[in-house]
Motif scaffolding. Structure first.
Motif, PDB file in Angstrom:
ATOM      1  N   HIS A 115       0.834  -1.209   0.000  1.00 12.70           N
ATOM      2  CA  HIS A 115       0.000   0.000   0.000  1.00 12.70           C
ATOM      3  C   HIS A 115       0.871   1.263   0.000  1.00 12.70           C
ATOM      4  O   HIS A 115       0.629   2.206  -0.767  1.00 12.70           O
ATOM      5  CB  HIS A 115      -0.901   0.024   1.238  1.00 12.70           C
ATOM      6  N   ALA A 116       1.876   1.278   0.883  1.00  9.16           N
ATOM      7  CA  ALA A 116       2.747   2.459   1.009  1.00  9.16           C
ATOM      8  C   ALA A 116       3.537   2.717  -0.269  1.00  9.16           C
ATOM      9  O   ALA A 116       3.730   3.865  -0.675  1.00  9.16           O
ATOM     10  CB  ALA A 116       3.696   2.283   2.186  1.00  9.16           C
ATOM     11  N   ALA A 117       3.995   1.644  -0.911  1.00 13.62           N
ATOM     12  CA  ALA A 117       4.805   1.787  -2.117  1.00 13.62           C
ATOM     13  C   ALA A 117       4.016   2.420  -3.263  1.00 13.62           C
ATOM     14  O   ALA A 117       4.575   3.145  -4.091  1.00 13.62           O
ATOM     15  CB  ALA A 117       5.358   0.427  -2.537  1.00 13.62           C
ATOM     16  N   LEU A 118       2.699   2.168  -3.304  1.00 11.72           N
ATOM     17  CA  LEU A 118       1.899   2.622  -4.448  1.00 11.72           C
ATOM     18  C   LEU A 118       0.894   3.717  -4.093  1.00 11.72           C
ATOM     19  O   LEU A 118       0.077   4.101  -4.943  1.00 11.72           O
ATOM     20  CB  LEU A 118       1.154   1.421  -5.057  1.00 11.72           C
ATOM     21  N   GLN A 119       0.961   4.236  -2.869  1.00  7.66           N
ATOM     22  CA  GLN A 119      -0.058   5.202  -2.457  1.00  7.66           C
ATOM     23  C   GLN A 119      -0.042   6.487  -3.281  1.00  7.66           C
ATOM     24  O   GLN A 119      -1.077   7.148  -3.426  1.00  7.66           O
ATOM     25  CB  GLN A 119       0.099   5.525  -0.966  1.00  7.66           C
ATOM     26  N   ASN A 120       1.110   6.836  -3.843  1.00 10.99           N
ATOM     27  CA  ASN A 120       1.202   8.058  -4.646  1.00 10.99           C
ATOM     28  C   ASN A 120       1.274   7.787  -6.152  1.00 10.99           C
ATOM     29  O   ASN A 120       1.545   8.700  -6.937  1.00 10.99           O
ATOM     30  CB  ASN A 120       2.420   8.879  -4.214  1.00 10.99           C
ATOM     31  N   ASN A 121       1.024   6.538  -6.525  1.00 12.67           N
ATOM     32  CA  ASN A 121       1.061   6.187  -7.949  1.00 12.67           C
ATOM     33  C   ASN A 121      -0.137   6.826  -8.661  1.00 12.67           C
ATOM     34  O   ASN A 121      -1.278   6.708  -8.196  1.00 12.67           O
ATOM     35  CB  ASN A 121       1.024   4.663  -8.108  1.00 12.67           C
ATOM     36  N   GLU A 122       0.110   7.497  -9.769  1.00 10.63           N
ATOM     37  CA  GLU A 122      -0.972   8.239 -10.439  1.00 10.63           C
ATOM     38  C   GLU A 122      -1.868   7.366 -11.307  1.00 10.63           C
ATOM     39  O   GLU A 122      -2.943   7.805 -11.739  1.00 10.63           O
ATOM     40  CB  GLU A 122      -0.386   9.361 -11.296  1.00 10.63           C
ATOM     41  N   PHE A 123      -1.460   6.109 -11.546  1.00 13.42           N
ATOM     42  CA  PHE A 123      -2.226   5.260 -12.460  1.00 13.42           C
ATOM     43  C   PHE A 123      -3.022   4.151 -11.754  1.00 13.42           C
ATOM     44  O   PHE A 123      -4.053   3.714 -12.263  1.00 13.42           O
ATOM     45  CB  PHE A 123      -1.291   4.612 -13.485  1.00 13.42           C
ATOM     46  N   VAL A 124      -2.527   3.658 -10.631  1.00 11.87           N
ATOM     47  CA  VAL A 124      -3.177   2.509  -9.986  1.00 11.87           C
ATOM     48  C   VAL A 124      -3.505   2.791  -8.515  1.00 11.87           C
ATOM     49  O   VAL A 124      -2.983   3.735  -7.916  1.00 11.87           O
ATOM     50  CB  VAL A 124      -2.277   1.245 -10.060  1.00 11.87           C
ATOM     51  N   LYS A 125      -4.369   1.959  -7.967  1.00 13.75           N
ATOM     52  CA  LYS A 125      -4.683   2.003  -6.543  1.00 13.75           C
ATOM     53  C   LYS A 125      -4.641   0.582  -5.984  1.00 13.75           C
ATOM     54  O   LYS A 125      -4.702  -0.397  -6.746  1.00 13.75           O
ATOM     55  CB  LYS A 125      -6.060   2.626  -6.309  1.00 13.75           C
ATOM     56  N   THR A 126      -4.540   0.474  -4.682  1.00 17.17           N
ATOM     57  CA  THR A 126      -4.465  -0.847  -4.043  1.00 17.17           C
ATOM     58  C   THR A 126      -5.644  -1.049  -3.102  1.00 17.17           C
ATOM     59  O   THR A 126      -6.109  -0.115  -2.441  1.00 17.17           O
ATOM     60  CB  THR A 126      -3.156  -1.002  -3.239  1.00 17.17           C
ATOM     61  N   LEU A 127      -6.118  -2.285  -3.052  1.00 15.71           N
ATOM     62  CA  LEU A 127      -7.209  -2.665  -2.174  1.00 15.71           C
ATOM     63  C   LEU A 127      -6.837  -3.948  -1.446  1.00 15.71           C
ATOM     64  O   LEU A 127      -6.172  -4.829  -2.012  1.00 15.71           O
ATOM     65  CB  LEU A 127      -8.500  -2.907  -2.969  1.00 15.71           C
ATOM     66  N   SER A 128      -7.256  -4.075  -0.186  1.00 11.15           N
ATOM     67  CA  SER A 128      -7.108  -5.346   0.517  1.00 11.15           C
ATOM     68  C   SER A 128      -8.400  -6.123   0.335  1.00 11.15           C
ATOM     69  O   SER A 128      -9.498  -5.587   0.563  1.00 11.15           O
ATOM     70  CB  SER A 128      -6.837  -5.117   2.008  1.00 11.15           C
TER      71      SER A 128
END
Length: 208
Positions: A181-194
């Motif tokens: 989650h932390a690695a991709l929290q600022n990614n402009e293209f994708v999001k993460t879900l548990s």
């Protein structure tokens, strides 16, 4: 682990405490001391005199007891190890394992290490009213695993961005999911879900 405790009577409180500590093999700062009864002088030097009475018990040491518990488990696994304790706060500790066979305590993708970590946290929190959080590490495995998870997150994010298809990762414990989650929290293209339920809860990476 059975608690050491003894009640001692002697002429004075000080003598009773000294005798109790000697009997238990403890230093004063390792003990909880309760004075049950102060000494009373005999009336006219003949009647009604009473000795001092004290109860002395070993102070609880949840972290020390947990180290002993962990070493006992590792011994049964034929993985004798040194345990270095690092205190991060009053309730947070890291146990660092080292030894010739410590890889056996890690297991495939850290599964054995995670199971041991769960066991020692349960044990520690049974020993005290405080809630402890103990991270169990071995030969800096956790930091190496964190780097591997970050790299996995970046690769999967690129894949989702290129293919426009979501990706579901393998089940992970909560602290590993937090790394993703932390690695991709600022990614402009994708999001993460548990998604899913423990112990099979995992991360899903999808387009924003």
């Amino acid at each position: 682990m059975k608690e050491k405790e003894i009640t001692v009577r002697s002429k004075t409180v000080e003598e009773a405490i000294e005798e109790a500590l000697k009997s238990l093999g403890l230093a004063k700062d390792q003990a909880e001391i309760e004075v049950l009864e102060e000494p009373k002088k005999a009336l006219f030097g003949m009647f009604g005199g009473k000795p001092a009475s004290v109860r002395v018990r070993e102070k609880k040491d949840p972290i020390g007891s947990t180290v002993t518990y962990l070493k006992a488990i590792l011994s049964k696994m034929s993985v004798p190890s040194t345990v270095e304790v690092k205190k991060k706060s009053e309730r947070e500790y890291t146990f660092q394992l080292s030894g010739d066979k410590v890889a056996l305590a890690i297991g495939k993708r850290g599964q054995t290490l995670n199971s041991l970590q769960t066991l020692i946290n349960l044990f520690a929190n049974q020993q005290s009213e405080k809630i402890f959080h103990i991270i169990l590490d071995a030969e800096e495995y956790r930091s190496r695993r964190e780097v591997a998870l970050q790299n996995l997150a970046y690769r999967m994010a690129d894949k989702v961005a290129k293919t426009k298809k979501s990706v579901k990762l393998e089940p992970m414990p909560s602290y590993e999911r937090k790394v993703i989650h932390a690695a991709l929290q600022n990614n402009e293209f994708v999001k993460t879900l548990s998604v899913g339920e423990d112990p099979y809860r995992s991360i899903k990476i999808e387009l924003k």
